[in-house]
Design a protein around this motif. Structure first.
Motif, PDB file in Angstrom:
ATOM      1  N   ILE A 128      19.145  -6.010  86.396  1.00 35.51           N
ATOM      2  CA  ILE A 128      18.764  -6.987  87.425  1.00 35.51           C
ATOM      3  C   ILE A 128      17.337  -6.725  87.894  1.00 35.51           C
ATOM      4  CG2 ILE A 128      19.264  -7.764  89.778  1.00 35.51           C
ATOM      5  CD1 ILE A 128      22.232  -7.204  89.188  1.00 35.51           C
ATOM      6  N   VAL A 129      17.005  -5.468  88.133  1.00 39.47           N
ATOM      7  CA  VAL A 129      15.655  -5.118  88.605  1.00 39.47           C
ATOM      8  C   VAL A 129      14.613  -5.478  87.556  1.00 39.47           C
ATOM      9  CG1 VAL A 129      14.147  -3.202  89.233  1.00 39.47           C
ATOM     10  CG2 VAL A 129      16.446  -3.327  90.182  1.00 39.47           C
ATOM     11  N   ASN A 130      14.874  -5.142  86.310  1.00 36.55           N
ATOM     12  CA  ASN A 130      13.896  -5.392  85.246  1.00 36.55           C
ATOM     13  C   ASN A 130      13.654  -6.872  85.010  1.00 36.55           C
ATOM     14  OD1 ASN A 130      13.639  -2.673  84.882  1.00 36.55           O
ATOM     15  ND2 ASN A 130      14.854  -2.573  83.022  1.00 36.55           N
ATOM     16  N   GLN A 131      14.629  -7.722  85.319  1.00 37.34           N
ATOM     17  CA  GLN A 131      14.464  -9.152  85.072  1.00 37.34           C
ATOM     18  C   GLN A 131      13.732  -9.866  86.199  1.00 37.34           C
ATOM     19  OE1 GLN A 131      15.023 -11.012  82.478  1.00 37.34           O
ATOM     20  NE2 GLN A 131      14.515 -12.961  83.466  1.00 37.34           N
ATOM     21  N   ILE A 132      13.991  -9.477  87.444  1.00 31.71           N
ATOM     22  CA  ILE A 132      13.503 -10.256  88.577  1.00 31.71           C
ATOM     23  C   ILE A 132      12.389  -9.556  89.347  1.00 31.71           C
ATOM     24  CG2 ILE A 132      14.205 -11.382  90.739  1.00 31.71           C
ATOM     25  CD1 ILE A 132      16.968 -11.697  89.628  1.00 31.71           C
ATOM     26  N   SER A 133      12.452  -8.242  89.455  1.00 31.17           N
ATOM     27  CA  SER A 133      11.523  -7.506  90.313  1.00 31.17           C
ATOM     28  C   SER A 133      10.477  -6.795  89.468  1.00 31.17           C
ATOM     29  CB  SER A 133      12.299  -6.506  91.169  1.00 31.17           C
ATOM     30  OG  SER A 133      11.464  -5.889  92.118  1.00 31.17           O
ATOM     31  N   HIS A 134       9.649  -5.967  90.158  1.00 23.98           N
ATOM     32  CA  HIS A 134       8.728  -5.102  89.433  1.00 23.98           C
ATOM     33  C   HIS A 134       9.546  -4.142  88.576  1.00 23.98           C
ATOM     34  CE1 HIS A 134       5.403  -6.575  91.769  1.00 23.98           C
ATOM     35  NE2 HIS A 134       5.929  -6.154  92.914  1.00 23.98           N
ATOM     36  N   LYS A 135       9.172  -4.013  87.329  1.00 25.15           N
ATOM     37  CA  LYS A 135       9.905  -3.102  86.463  1.00 25.15           C
ATOM     38  C   LYS A 135       9.647  -1.675  86.908  1.00 25.15           C
ATOM     39  CE  LYS A 135      10.171  -6.068  82.391  1.00 25.15           C
ATOM     40  NZ  LYS A 135       9.915  -6.220  80.944  1.00 25.15           N
ATOM     41  N   ARG A 136      10.721  -0.970  87.222  1.00 25.97           N
ATOM     42  CA  ARG A 136      10.619   0.403  87.694  1.00 25.97           C
ATOM     43  C   ARG A 136      11.930   1.116  87.399  1.00 25.97           C
ATOM     44  NH1 ARG A 136      13.417   0.954  92.514  1.00 25.97           N
ATOM     45  NH2 ARG A 136      14.104  -0.998  93.450  1.00 25.97           N
ATOM     46  N   GLU A 137      11.880   2.406  87.453  1.00 26.94           N
ATOM     47  CA  GLU A 137      13.082   3.199  87.218  1.00 26.94           C
ATOM     48  C   GLU A 137      13.856   3.292  88.528  1.00 26.94           C
ATOM     49  OE1 GLU A 137      15.367   4.875  84.301  1.00 26.94           O
ATOM     50  OE2 GLU A 137      13.307   4.160  84.024  1.00 26.94           O
ATOM     51  N   PRO A 152       2.865 -10.206  99.053  1.00 29.25           N
ATOM     52  CA  PRO A 152       2.867 -11.515  98.387  1.00 29.25           C
ATOM     53  C   PRO A 152       1.997 -11.518  97.142  1.00 29.25           C
ATOM     54  CG  PRO A 152       1.418 -11.575 100.281  1.00 29.25           C
ATOM     55  CD  PRO A 152       2.066 -10.217 100.286  1.00 29.25           C
ATOM     56  N   PRO A 153       2.399 -12.288  96.101  1.00 34.18           N
ATOM     57  CA  PRO A 153       1.555 -12.420  94.919  1.00 34.18           C
ATOM     58  C   PRO A 153       0.368 -13.351  95.173  1.00 34.18           C
ATOM     59  CG  PRO A 153       3.654 -13.535  94.583  1.00 34.18           C
ATOM     60  CD  PRO A 153       3.705 -12.914  95.922  1.00 34.18           C
ATOM     61  N   HIS A 154      -0.549 -12.898  96.032  1.00 34.64           N
ATOM     62  CA  HIS A 154      -1.801 -13.613  96.292  1.00 34.64           C
ATOM     63  C   HIS A 154      -2.822 -13.031  95.332  1.00 34.64           C
ATOM     64  CE1 HIS A 154      -5.426 -14.143  99.256  1.00 34.64           C
ATOM     65  NE2 HIS A 154      -5.567 -14.843  98.144  1.00 34.64           N
ATOM     66  N   LEU A 155      -3.194 -13.802  94.311  1.00 37.03           N
ATOM     67  CA  LEU A 155      -3.984 -13.287  93.204  1.00 37.03           C
ATOM     68  C   LEU A 155      -5.387 -13.861  93.192  1.00 37.03           C
ATOM     69  CD1 LEU A 155      -1.255 -13.683  90.430  1.00 37.03           C
ATOM     70  CD2 LEU A 155      -1.703 -11.670  91.837  1.00 37.03           C
ATOM     71  N   THR A 156      -6.327 -13.038  92.790  1.00 37.52           N
ATOM     72  CA  THR A 156      -7.679 -13.498  92.498  1.00 37.52           C
ATOM     73  C   THR A 156      -8.026 -13.025  91.089  1.00 37.52           C
ATOM     74  OG1 THR A 156      -8.745 -11.501  93.339  1.00 37.52           O
ATOM     75  CG2 THR A 156      -8.335 -13.268  94.926  1.00 37.52           C
ATOM     76  N   LEU A 204       0.548 -14.116  85.460  1.00 34.84           N
ATOM     77  CA  LEU A 204       1.363 -15.224  85.965  1.00 34.84           C
ATOM     78  C   LEU A 204       2.758 -15.234  85.352  1.00 34.84           C
ATOM     79  CD1 LEU A 204      -1.186 -18.187  86.120  1.00 34.84           C
ATOM     80  CD2 LEU A 204      -0.665 -16.453  87.833  1.00 34.84           C
ATOM     81  N   LEU A 205       2.919 -14.539  84.230  1.00 35.70           N
ATOM     82  CA  LEU A 205       4.231 -14.449  83.589  1.00 35.70           C
ATOM     83  C   LEU A 205       5.016 -13.223  84.043  1.00 35.70           C
ATOM     84  CD1 LEU A 205       3.417 -15.538  79.925  1.00 35.70           C
ATOM     85  CD2 LEU A 205       4.823 -16.763  81.578  1.00 35.70           C
ATOM     86  N   SER A 206       4.476 -12.466  84.985  1.00 30.94           N
ATOM     87  CA  SER A 206       5.206 -11.305  85.506  1.00 30.94           C
ATOM     88  C   SER A 206       6.450 -11.764  86.246  1.00 30.94           C
ATOM     89  CB  SER A 206       4.306 -10.495  86.446  1.00 30.94           C
ATOM     90  OG  SER A 206       3.972 -11.255  87.593  1.00 30.94           O
ATOM     91  N   ASN A 207       7.389 -10.853  86.411  1.00 34.45           N
ATOM     92  CA  ASN A 207       8.663 -11.203  87.051  1.00 34.45           C
ATOM     93  C   ASN A 207       8.465 -11.815  88.434  1.00 34.45           C
ATOM     94  OD1 ASN A 207      10.073 -10.255  84.861  1.00 34.45           O
ATOM     95  ND2 ASN A 207      10.542  -8.270  85.757  1.00 34.45           N
ATOM     96  N   VAL A 208       7.622 -11.187  89.230  1.00 34.02           N
ATOM     97  CA  VAL A 208       7.438 -11.655  90.608  1.00 34.02           C
ATOM     98  C   VAL A 208       6.873 -13.065  90.631  1.00 34.02           C
ATOM     99  CG1 VAL A 208       6.251 -11.219  92.783  1.00 34.02           C
ATOM    100  CG2 VAL A 208       7.140  -9.313  91.452  1.00 34.02           C
ATOM    101  N   CYS A 209       5.888 -13.348  89.779  1.00 34.30           N
ATOM    102  CA  CYS A 209       5.283 -14.681  89.763  1.00 34.30           C
ATOM    103  C   CYS A 209       6.240 -15.716  89.199  1.00 34.30           C
ATOM    104  CB  CYS A 209       3.993 -14.654  88.950  1.00 34.30           C
ATOM    105  SG  CYS A 209       2.659 -13.716  89.735  1.00 34.30           S
ATOM    106  N   ARG A 210       7.074 -15.339  88.242  1.00 33.91           N
ATOM    107  CA  ARG A 210       8.005 -16.304  87.658  1.00 33.91           C
ATOM    108  C   ARG A 210       9.082 -16.704  88.645  1.00 33.91           C
ATOM    109  NH1 ARG A 210      11.164 -14.874  83.278  1.00 33.91           N
ATOM    110  NH2 ARG A 210      10.890 -12.658  83.688  1.00 33.91           N
ATOM    111  N   TYR A 211       9.527 -15.773  89.487  1.00 33.65           N
ATOM    112  CA  TYR A 211      10.650 -16.073  90.377  1.00 33.65           C
ATOM    113  C   TYR A 211      10.212 -16.404  91.800  1.00 33.65           C
ATOM    114  CZ  TYR A 211      13.877 -14.692  86.728  1.00 33.65           C
ATOM    115  OH  TYR A 211      14.589 -14.641  85.564  1.00 33.65           O
ATOM    116  N   ARG A 212       9.205 -15.698  92.325  1.00 35.61           N
ATOM    117  CA  ARG A 212       8.755 -15.985  93.682  1.00 35.61           C
ATOM    118  C   ARG A 212       7.572 -16.927  93.709  1.00 35.61           C
ATOM    119  NH1 ARG A 212       8.109 -10.391  96.403  1.00 35.61           N
ATOM    120  NH2 ARG A 212       6.384 -11.338  97.466  1.00 35.61           N
TER     121      ARG A 212
END
Length: 722
Positions: A266-275, A366-370, A417-425
């Protein structure tokens, strides 16, 4: 067919209604109860296909409605134990006028404490692990797992203490098998997931919000049998149609997942990938110790689920279908990724608008990106490609206005933009793309012809050593010397049919586009007053402004960035003149624009909650101010009291000094007078008093006076010394 579903508005009830509308290729009439009878959602019931809501206030009518149905389904996950027991007992003594199928949906927790045998893991089940030096003995240790249990082990099942009543109801249901016209079935469902989640909701919610709260209860290798709630509903439909299925059915999918695999998946699919950390059970909050985490059991699905004709929704489990399950979670919970691009000239205040939107709609972190931030993050990765990119960026920094190749820029930004956080949030992309070409490269994708394979990005492997670094530098030099070549004339002359076709890349394309407008003078003033960013010097500002005008305000009719989003992406562009609007007005305009398609749930706080929070914060600040003022008042009062005490002590000390000085002075003044009295008065007066004592006259005062008068001449006159 008339079908009764208990608590049709529950998690399992909704899935049942969706799959039982049609059984044996005919429409069915659905009846059901609801969890909250005080307020029935008529619109929801109609959407689910429930023709009539059965009330429990009249138990005789309630039972009559149930017995009028050919399929009766009770789900113990939402039902009351007493109610189910009452219905089963009434079914046992009722005279049935037609065939009835009774289905009780139970849980694998009824099997939780069944005595288990352990067998070694098979080669295909054991994870490939490379033993470290000195760990040979540990590597030889054989890993084991519980032996599979099947529905043939029915009589051995032992529930956890919390599910004793469930086992009792299962036994009551199976005892109905001897009754004519009644076909009972028990469906022991695995841990349920899908359709917005209930069991795993906290895990999905924390992952969506990127909260680092996930934990695996040590050791984490316990097996948890699961099943998608839609597969349970489809199994009930099979049971209703096929009278040859067994009376007791284990409803689990074909996966054999451990607790650690589920949480990590669940974490690897939706959130930042971490152990995800593994923690002892005493370090876990009590609320997190759900019953399903304590399961350690492997169950074989029953025959209907092994059939090749069964229409599986998630046959291989939650991890194998995590993308589908995550999409369901977002859909059922009304979680929409908020994807926005904001562009404008340097100094127009892009960062302020983007920060407000990200803070309001994208939660903490927040994913506020420049573009600059994306490049910096890519350079800081511990990879050879990152080191190569960093050298390239440092070299370009020496040439103002130089850029990375468009293909590389697109690759880096799209990857983010294809990272988990950007895809879902979602994301708020500030100041990029700056041109029509950048927008097209980033948000358009090639339509593959039949048989054509997608272009594979070459993964740059990690390599160490000076030789590899030198070779990378040589390749970099060659690439830097080459600018982005214009399209060859031959390509321009290609026939229309041979040109590749492109379409909008839905997975990265934004839903909103905001274009800020401002005059050059106002932009310059904002930058040099510190109200906005965008340029480090006047020279830099002039160069960036010229680039922006060339790309977006060209007089030759070249398409602008905004035209790409309006024409190619089909978005309604929101232009804002920030010279006429302040920051709050600009944000409100953006907010209305975003919510014109409907409000976002996204775990956002409602206006009422925000008002209450602001009021609570205001009250807290007022209380703190009152407490501060009271403390200051008490401190001032204490200071005044201390001053008064000090003044009183000083006054008392001064009085004592004065009195002592006066006494000393009087004593000093009285010394000559005393000597005079002792010489001239005291001897005669003493003799006279002696005579009075001897004679004891009737009038001693008169006697003493006459005595003193008679002997006045005897005293020697002595003048007191000055």
């Amino acid at each position: 067919m008339r079908i009764f579903v208990n608590n049709a508005d529950s998690y399992v009830g909704k899935a049942l209604c969706a799959d039982l509308r049609k059984v044996t290729e005919q429409d069915n009439r659905l009846l059901g109860t609801v969890e909250g009878e005080a307020k029935v959602d008529v619109e929801l019931m109609a959407t689910m296909g429930v023709k009539r809501v059965v009330l429990r206030n009249d138990m005789q009518k309630y039972l009559a409605d149930i017995l009028s149905c050919s399929l009766i389904v009770f789900d113990l996950h939402s039902a009351k134990i007493e109610e189910v027991e009452y219905v089963i007992k009434e079914l046992k003594v009722a005279e049935l006028k037609h065939d009835v199928t009774f289905v009780l949906i139970s849980s694998v927790n009824v099997w939780a404490n069944t005595r288990k045998e352990y067998v070694p893991l098979r080669d295909d089940e054991e994870e490939e692990e490379q033993p470290e030096e000195g760990d040979e003995e540990q590597a030889k240790e054989v890993k084991k797992r519980p032996r599979e249990l099947t529905d043939a082990d029915l009589d051995r099942r032992t529930p956890s203490p919390a599910y004793e009543a469930w086992k009792h109801l299962e036994s009551l249901t199976l005892s109905l098998g001897s009754k004519d016209k009644l076909r009972p079935h028990v469906v022991a469902a695995g841990v349920l997931y899908g359709n917005g989640e209930t069991t795993f909701n906290d895990l999905f919610e924390a992952a969506w919000l990127t909260l680092p709260t996930h934990k695996i209860i040590a050791p984490g290798d316990n097996y948890i049998p699961c099943v998608h709630v839609r597969d349970v509903a489809r199994l009930v439909r099979v049971v209703a149609c096929d009278d040859s299925v067994g009376r007791y059915i284990l409803a689990v999918d074909h996966s054999r997942l451990t607790q650690a695999q589920i949480v990590q998946g669940i974490v690897n699919q939706i959130s930042h990938k971490r152990e995800v950390p593994i923690v002892p059970i005493d370090k876990v909050d009590f609320e997190s110790k759900e019953a399903y985490w304590e399961l350690d059991i492997i169950l074989e699905p029953s025959a209907p689920l092994k059939s090749s004709t069964f229409d599986w929704w998630c046959r291989d489990g939650i991890v194998a279908n995590i993308e589908k399950v995550a999409a369901e979670f977002c859909k059922w919970r009304n979680l929409r990724p908020i994807k926005m691009v904001v562009t404008g000239p340097p100094g127009s205040g892009l960062e302020t608008v983007c920060a407000k939107v990200a803070e309001k709609y994208l939660h903490k972190d927040p994913p506020h990106l420049t573009y600059d931030q994306i490049i910096e993050d890519a350079c800081n990765e511990n990879k050879r490609s990152a080191r190569k990119l960093k050298r390239k960026v440092q070299k370009l920094a020496k040439k103002p206005g130089s850029k990375l190749p468009l293909k590389l820029r697109t690759k880096l930004v799209r990857s983010r933009l294809l990272s988990n956080v950007c895809r879902y949030r979602g994301y708020v992309l500030e100041g990029y793309p700056t041109t029509y070409a950048e927008a097209a490269a980033l948000f358009m994708e090639k339509i593959l012809e039949e048989g054509e394979e997608p272009e594979v990005q070459e993964d740059e492997e990690e390599e160490e050593g000076e030789e590899g670094e030198d070779e990378a530098e040589g390749e970099e030099e060659e690439e830097d010397e080459q600018e982005e070549p214009p399209p060859a004339e031959e390509e321009e002359e290609e026939e229309e049919g041979t040109r590749p076709k492109f379409r909008l890349a839905e997975n990265v394309a934004p839903e909103f586009f905001v274009a800020l407008h401002s005059s050059e003078e106002k932009c310059k003033a904002r930058i040099f007053c510190g109200e906005a960013k965008g340029a480090s010097s006047e020279e830099d500002f002039l160069r960036k402004t010229a680039e922006y005008k060339l790309a977006n305000l060209a007089e030759d009719g070249s398409p602008s960035t905004a035209e790409f989003f309006s024409e190619m992406a089909g978005l309604r562009v929101l232009p804002i003149d920030v010279d006429r609007c302040d920051a709050e007005q600009t944000f409100q305009a953006v907010r209305v624009y975003m919510e014109s398609k409907g409000q976002f749930f996204n775990y956002l706080r409602s206006e009422e909650e925000l008002v209450r929070e602001r009021e609570a914060e205001k009250a807290r600040l007022e209380e703190e101010a009152d407490a501060r003022r009271e403390a200051e008042r008490q401190e001032q009062a204490q200071k005044e009291a201390n001053l008064r005490d000090k003044t009183a002590e000083e006054e008392e000390s001064r009085r004592q000094v004065i009195a002592q000085n006066e006494a000393t002075h009087l004593e000093a003044e009285a010394q000559p007078l005393r000597r005079y009295l002792l010489a001239n008065v005291v001897p005669t007066l003493t003799a006279g008093l002696g005579e009075v004592c001897k004679e004891q006259p009737e009038d001693p005062i008169e006697y003493l006076a006459q005595y003193l008068f008679a002997h006045a001449q005897d005293a020697q006159t002595i003048q007191p010394s000055q």
